[in-house]
Design a protein around this motif. Structure first.
Motif, mmCIF file in Angstrom:
data_model
loop_
_atom_site.group_PDB
_atom_site.id
_atom_site.type_symbol
_atom_site.label_atom_id
_atom_site.label_comp_id
_atom_site.label_asym_id
_atom_site.label_seq_id
_atom_site.Cartn_x
_atom_site.Cartn_y
_atom_site.Cartn_z
ATOM 1 N N LEU A 145 67.668 64.423 113.071
ATOM 2 C CA LEU A 145 66.862 63.154 112.947
ATOM 3 C C LEU A 145 65.845 63.151 114.240
ATOM 4 O O LEU A 145 64.904 62.864 113.968
ATOM 5 N N VAL A 200 63.090 65.195 112.969
ATOM 6 C CA VAL A 200 62.199 64.476 111.826
ATOM 7 C C VAL A 200 61.247 63.402 112.643
ATOM 8 O O VAL A 200 60.176 63.364 112.306
ATOM 9 N N ALA A 201 61.661 62.854 113.858
ATOM 10 C CA ALA A 201 60.987 61.940 114.562
ATOM 11 C C ALA A 201 59.849 62.888 115.078
ATOM 12 O O ALA A 201 58.571 62.472 115.080
ATOM 13 N N LEU A 211 57.224 63.306 112.560
ATOM 14 C CA LEU A 211 56.413 62.313 112.316
ATOM 15 C C LEU A 211 55.465 62.115 113.251
ATOM 16 O O LEU A 211 54.068 61.589 113.100
ATOM 17 N N TYR A 254 57.215 53.971 115.618
ATOM 18 C CA TYR A 254 58.124 54.366 114.567
ATOM 19 C C TYR A 254 58.727 55.626 114.711
ATOM 20 O O TYR A 254 59.839 56.050 114.366
ATOM 21 N N VAL A 255 58.050 56.693 115.677
ATOM 22 C CA VAL A 255 58.956 57.751 116.216
ATOM 23 C C VAL A 255 59.933 57.416 116.927
ATOM 24 O O VAL A 255 61.319 57.932 116.848
ATOM 25 N N VAL A 279 63.077 56.414 114.677
ATOM 26 C CA VAL A 279 63.924 57.408 114.267
ATOM 27 C C VAL A 279 64.741 58.116 115.510
ATOM 28 O O VAL A 279 66.011 58.217 115.083
ATOM 29 N N VAL A 324 67.745 55.680 115.664
ATOM 30 C CA VAL A 324 68.632 55.913 114.632
ATOM 31 C C VAL A 324 69.422 57.091 114.852
ATOM 32 O O VAL A 324 70.602 57.252 114.576
ATOM 33 N N GLY A 325 68.917 58.322 115.216
ATOM 34 C CA GLY A 325 69.602 59.389 115.840
ATOM 35 C C GLY A 325 70.703 59.235 116.571
ATOM 36 O O GLY A 325 71.708 59.880 116.439
#
Length: 319
Positions: free
Chosen positions: A22, A25-26, A29, A180-181, A184, A187-188
């Motif tokens: 995750l 992914v961040a 982005l 938004y980064v 994420v 969330v991780g």
């Protein structure tokens, strides 16, 4: 690859490959180059530790890669991610920071204090100091960092600034200002440990409110720069190095506020090299509070002490 992902996740104390995914992914982005620097830096640091014979349990847990991850990302942000010179600097620095980690651990281990991200801070600050004098490395020509000027009053933050800051505080740990980064990344953290995620939120809120109370301009608050160190402090002082309870929570909130206040001071101190505070506020405040903790009986450290292969790189049990 699992070891590398865990190493990336250990930036936020999370020994989780899922969290590492995750986090990647961040970073993607924010820009595919940053995702590549993060993974490659972690891999180089981990490989260097392996070649130097570091205990295998630590390597398998990803404990030897997180400083290198930050060094690689810091190089990319400071020098530009698309320059060959940056790649060379980042690779060399990721090898060097592994050696620095060993030295710092030996020194601080004398007082049973963790290394935290001090190896990253020392290495990244060295790069920031040296780069302007190296024409093949420095991308800004003859530009010289200016001394800091007094901060103007500016407008008070509105609701949008505040919720942007809440997430950006988490993203700025990896030098990424986009809200938004940061979402994420958060969330991780929650994916690995809900308590750790909640403490990251506590640290972010504390950092934002402290910056607001101190009159930091709205645009700076929204960028996450004043508050990212507070996120790390909150997580470190409540659940990682001290047992999580109401006392350590209060202690962590106090430390988070102190780190927020220390950030502009350290930015001014490092102004000649661009004013990059990196994670110095987190390191200095956390070391100070951990050194003081034995004087306060209500603050408890994890017992019994774990075996070396089960520890966080800083000597505390991984959450």
């Amino acid at each position: 690859m699992t070891t590398v992902l865990k190493g990336q996740a250990q930036v936020d104390f999370m020994p989780s490959a899922l969290t590492g995914v995750l986090f990647s992914v961040a970073l993607f982005l924010a820009g595919w180059e940053y995702a590549l620097y993060g993974l490659a830096g972690t891999a180089v640091g981990t490989a260097t530790a392996h070649l130097l014979g570091v205990e295998r349990g630590r390597i398998a847990a990803g404990l030897e890669g997180f400083n290198a991850c930050l060094v690689a990302l810091g190089s990319a942000v400071l020098l530009g991610p698309d320059r060959p010179a940056t790649v060379v600097v980042a690779l060399v620095a990721c090898v060097l920071v592994t050696v620095v980690t060993g030295a710092v651990a030996r020194v601080l281990g004398t007082w049973a204090l963790p290394t935290l991200t001090l190896p990253f801070c020392l290495t990244a600050t060295g790069i920031a100091l040296a780069a302007p004098g190296l024409p093949r490395v420095w991308p800004h020509g003859a530009e010289v960092a200016a001394l800091p000027r007094p901060v103007g009053g500016g407008a008070a933050p509105d609701l949008t600034d505040l919720w942007h800051a809440f997430f950006a505080n988490v993203g700025q740990i990896f030098f990424m200002p986009q809200w938004y980064v940061g979402l994420v990344f958060l969330v991780g953290i929650f994916a690995a440990d809900r308590r750790a995620g909640a403490l990251a939120c506590v640290g972010s809120v504390t950092g934002t409110l402290t910056a607001w109370a101190l009159g930091v301009p709205a645009d700076q608050i929204a960028s996450g720069v004043p508050g990212y160190n507070s996120v790390l402090v909150a997580m470190a002082l409540c659940g990682v190095f001290l047992i999580a309870d109401r006392w350590s929570l209060a202690y962590a909130v106090l430390g988070s506020a102190a780190a927020t206040a220390a950030t502009p001071a350290l930015g001014s101190f490092f102004a000649p090299s661009g004013g990059h505070a990196f994670t110095w506020p987190f390191v200095l405040v956390t070391l100070l509070f951990l050194a003081a903790a034995p004087a306060f009986p209500r603050l408890r450290t994890p017992l019994p002490a774990p075996a070396p292969s089960d520890t966080h790189p800083d000597g505390a049990a991984a959450p």
